[in-house]
Design a protein around this motif. Structure first.
Motif, PDB file in Angstrom:
ATOM      1  N   ASP A  85     -15.644 -46.350  13.902  1.00 15.49           N
ATOM      2  CA  ASP A  85     -16.132 -47.081  15.067  1.00 15.49           C
ATOM      3  C   ASP A  85     -17.685 -46.918  14.966  1.00 15.49           C
ATOM      4  N   LYS A 118      -4.128 -49.242  18.581  1.00 16.58           N
ATOM      5  CA  LYS A 118      -4.739 -48.708  19.628  1.00 16.58           C
ATOM      6  C   LYS A 118      -6.363 -48.592  19.305  1.00 16.58           C
ATOM      7  N   SER A 121      -7.270 -52.922  19.672  1.00 19.07           N
ATOM      8  CA  SER A 121      -7.213 -53.633  20.884  1.00 19.07           C
ATOM      9  C   SER A 121      -8.454 -53.685  21.833  1.00 19.07           C
ATOM     10  N   PRO A 122      -8.964 -52.530  22.277  1.00 20.30           N
ATOM     11  CA  PRO A 122     -10.160 -52.542  23.180  1.00 20.30           C
ATOM     12  C   PRO A 122     -11.166 -53.082  22.443  1.00 20.30           C
ATOM     13  N   ARG A 123     -11.325 -53.270  21.296  1.00 19.20           N
ATOM     14  CA  ARG A 123     -12.590 -53.687  20.453  1.00 19.20           C
ATOM     15  C   ARG A 123     -12.547 -54.971  20.194  1.00 19.20           C
ATOM     16  N   LYS A 124     -11.847 -55.893  20.642  1.00 20.22           N
ATOM     17  CA  LYS A 124     -11.423 -57.449  20.496  1.00 20.22           C
ATOM     18  C   LYS A 124     -12.904 -57.765  20.892  1.00 20.22           C
ATOM     19  N   ALA A 155      -1.743 -55.672  21.163  1.00 20.46           N
ATOM     20  CA  ALA A 155      -2.706 -55.977  20.002  1.00 20.46           C
ATOM     21  C   ALA A 155      -2.809 -57.410  19.809  1.00 20.46           C
TER      22      ALA A 155
END
Length: 277
Positions: A85, A118, A121-124, A155
């Motif tokens: 990340d 996991k 998905s939140p980093r789209k 996702a």
């Protein structure tokens, strides 16, 4: 037929064609050369590590390998994902002087699928997506994204036709002169990368009753992460709708504006104000 498809060209650890590719390694004038406009990345998840290649792209899919990196750790645990990340937020200095980041990243979900979902998905909003291979050798190079779910984890996932993607990718490596499709390589890539790029070849296989050329490993135990990372980076580019020529022009224009002496800008502003009066 791609020279990479020839399984009988081996001379030592690197085959003849791959030696020619290694001989084109060069020192770039900047982290990202002037004729490149965007960066994409391909990420491969392995048992004890996560690997990534960052690739720069120019007009006609001319490419520049930028960086290969490996983050060691169990992908079932958070530490290695934290390393990835942080890396994905990195910015590289373009030859124009402007710093640019990744336009899109594709992360393979073939291993530790739920952990990949996991993570992505939140980093789209940062254009980080999971990918998985299509089951058919004749599948389109890229489809989607489609919504996928494992338990409570959702996702958006792009489906990649690896067989066609690899044919396109290796076709680019066959191009001998800089220009559209040509693959530039930095002098920082080690021999392992070149060895892995020769681990697959094409074999004839019956698909739906007809013979199709399919990419397979020459031996089951060979590591092919370099191939996978590059195909994911290429797919990430193909999934984008971007005018690379315009992007390069914008980078050059931004650099030119940045380099103007402040005094010159102030004189111009003063002249405009005076004219208005």
């Amino acid at each position: 037929i791609s020279a990479f498809a020839n399984p009988k060209s081996s001379t030592g650890r690197l085959d003849v064609f791959t030696r020619l590719i290694a001989d084109r390694a060069e020192v770039y004038p900047a982290e990202v050369p002037m004729n490149a406009g965007i960066l994409t990345a391909g990420v491969d998840v392995q048992l004890n590590r996560i690997e990534i290649e960052v690739v720069a792209w120019g007009v006609g899919n001319e490419s520049w390998g930028i960086e290969n990196n490996v983050f060691y750790g169990d992908p079932r645990l958070p530490d290695v994902w934290s390393q990835l990340d942080t890396y994905l937020m990195k910015r590289w200095k373009h030859e124009s002087g402007v710093e640019i980041g990744l336009s899109r990243t594709f992360v393979d979900s073939g291993y530790c699928t739920s952990h990949v979902y996991k993570f992505t998905s939140p980093r789209k909003p940062r254009n980080i997506y999971a990918v998985k291979g299509a089951s058919s050798a004749e599948a389109a190079e890229i489809l989607g994204p489609t919504k996928q779910r494992i338990g409570s984890i959702k996702a958006e996932v792009f489906i990649l036709g690896g067989n066609k993607l690899k044919t396109t990718m290796f076709g680019y490596f066959d191009i001998a002169q800089p220009g559209p499709g040509y693959c530039h390589l930095p002098d920082t890539y080690d021999q392992t990368w070149y060895e892995q790029m020769q681990t697959e070849h094409q074999v004839a296989q019956k698909v739906n009753g007809k013979l199709v050329q399919v990419w397979q490993k020459k031996k089951a135990n060979l590591a092919n992460e370099a191939i996978d990372k590059r195909q994911y980076a290429l797919a990430a580019l193909m999934s984008l709708r971007v005018d690379i020529k315009a992007q390069i022009a914008a980078l050059k224009a931004a650099a030119a504006e940045k380099e103007k002496p402040k005094a010159q800008i102030q004189r111009k502003q003063g002249f405009v104000k005076g004219w208005k009066r």
